[in-house]
Design an enzyme around this catalytic site. Structure first.
Site, short mmCIF file in Angstrom:
data_model
loop_
_atom_site.label_atom_id
_atom_site.label_comp_id
_atom_site.label_asym_id
_atom_site.label_seq_id
_atom_site.Cartn_x
_atom_site.Cartn_y
_atom_site.Cartn_z
N SER A 90 0.79 -1.24 0.00
CA SER A 90 0.00 0.00 0.00
C SER A 90 0.82 1.28 0.00
CB SER A 90 -0.94 0.02 1.20
OG SER A 90 -2.13 -0.62 0.84
N TYR A 104 -4.20 -2.29 -10.24
CA TYR A 104 -4.07 -2.18 -8.78
C TYR A 104 -3.10 -3.23 -8.21
CZ TYR A 104 -5.20 -2.46 -3.84
OH TYR A 104 -5.09 -2.51 -2.47
N1 GLU Z 1 -2.49 -5.28 -2.12
C1 GLU Z 1 -2.98 -5.27 -0.79
C2 GLU Z 1 -4.48 -5.45 -0.74
O1 GLU Z 1 -5.15 -4.93 -1.56
C3 GLU Z 1 -2.55 -3.97 -0.18
C4 GLU Z 1 -2.75 -4.01 1.27
C5 GLU Z 1 -1.94 -3.00 2.01
O2 GLU Z 1 -0.72 -2.94 1.94
O3 GLU Z 1 -2.62 -2.24 2.71
O4 GLU Z 1 -5.02 -6.10 0.07
#
Ligand code: GLU
Length: 304
Positions: A63, A188
């Site tokens: 994130s 994403y």
């Molecule tokens: N790719 C992760 C998700 O979507 C990111 C989560 C994060 O680092 O907050 O769950």
């Protein structure tokens, strides 16, 4: 300020620190990391660099990458971006669905998953090849042309991203996702899979510590007002449901990721990136938060 001495002290003190956090496993590929990794890199506006531990090893920034996506979207859309999402802390888990339903598909902020999915949607609408643009931007601000997505992490997340799929579908039903769901999720997941080291992250985030100007070339990449807003969002929304705790203990704008990374900036002073994969119950790196708290306590420098 003798930053090297302070970092040495922190390294020594934290050797004894009971780290009972847990590595994120809901994305199976992330659980393969060595839980004992620990590194920090501090990049000062004077140009000096200080680090210890596994600071040059790349890890999944997850994130933290939402800050890069937001920066690109702000450059592309300006203020009209805020018709598609809000700028308020969510007070809920980063992947929560129920608030989004109640608020008609408008994410609370760009750093929860729903907000970042809308940003991916915007990048798809505005760029011919959004993934290339993300890479180009990150390579430019970090000065490292070898930075890349981690294919295995991206695929692992694709196979287990049911909740993100639900968020995207819910927003599509409200008309806040314009492109195909699979396309949006693809951008994403790849963005989240970016692999960078603490050293590279600290350098990239110097953009936000240095009013939007690249420190080495003196090139103005972002307007200072945009940097102020991004830093405000990091301060209020950068740590899942623990932004208040981070402000209270550390006192700097920043962003964390479930890969165990945290980047924090002290505007006009430094950027600091830390990595330790074991997370606390709110999903932030346990040792990472502790290290940054000690940094701002020992230097006496926080933004408050
Ligand atoms: N790719 C992760 C998700 O979507 C990111 C989560 C994060 O680092 O907050 O769950």
């Amino acid at each position: 300020m003798n930053y090297s001495k302070i970092l040495n002290q922190i390294e020594l003190e934290l050797k004894e620190f009971p780290n009972n956090g847990k590595v994120a496993s809901y994305i199976p590929e992330l659980s393969k990391v060595d839980p004992e990794k620990f590194g920090i890199h501090l990049y000062c506006i004077s140009g000096s660099n200080h680090s210890f531990g596994n600071s040059t090893e790349r890890f999944s920034i997850q994130s933290i990458s939402k800050v890069f996506g937001l920066t690109l979207a702000m450059q592309l859309l300006g203020d009209s971006l805020w018709k598609r999402m809000d700028v308020e802390p969510s007070g809920n888990a980063y992947n929560s669905l129920f608030q989004l339903e109640r608020e008609n598909g408008i994410p609370r902020n760009p750093f929860i998953n729903s907000g970042a999915l809308v940003i991916s949607d915007i990048l798809i609408s505005e760029y011919e090849n959004p993934k290339d643009e993300i890479l180009k931007f990150v390579r430019r601000i970090s000065g490292k042309p070898t930075i890349d997505f981690d294919e295995k992490v991206a695929q692992s997340e694709k196979q287990h991203g049911h909740r993100n799929t639900a968020l995207a579908n819910l927003m599509k039903s409200f008309g806040n996702i314009k492109n195909e769901i699979n396309q949006v999720l693809d951008v994403y997941f790849y963005q989240c899979s970016l692999a960078m080291s603490c050293e590279e992250l600290a350098k990239a985030f110097m953009l936000y510590a240095n009013e939007g100007t690249l420190l080495e070339s003196n090139e103005q990449l972002l307007q200072p007002i945009k940097v102020q807003r991004i830093n405000a969002l990091m301060q209020t929304c950068g740590f899942y449901d623990e932004a208040g705790e981070f402000a209270f203990r550390v006192g700097l704008p920043g962003k964390s990721g479930v890969g165990g990374g945290i980047v924090a900036v002290h505007p006009e002073k430094y950027s600091a990136a830390v990595w330790s994969p074991k997370l606390n119950q709110k999903g932030n790196s346990l040792l990472g938060m502790e290290a940054l708290e000690r940094l701002t306590t020992k230097t006496g420098l926080s933004i408050f």
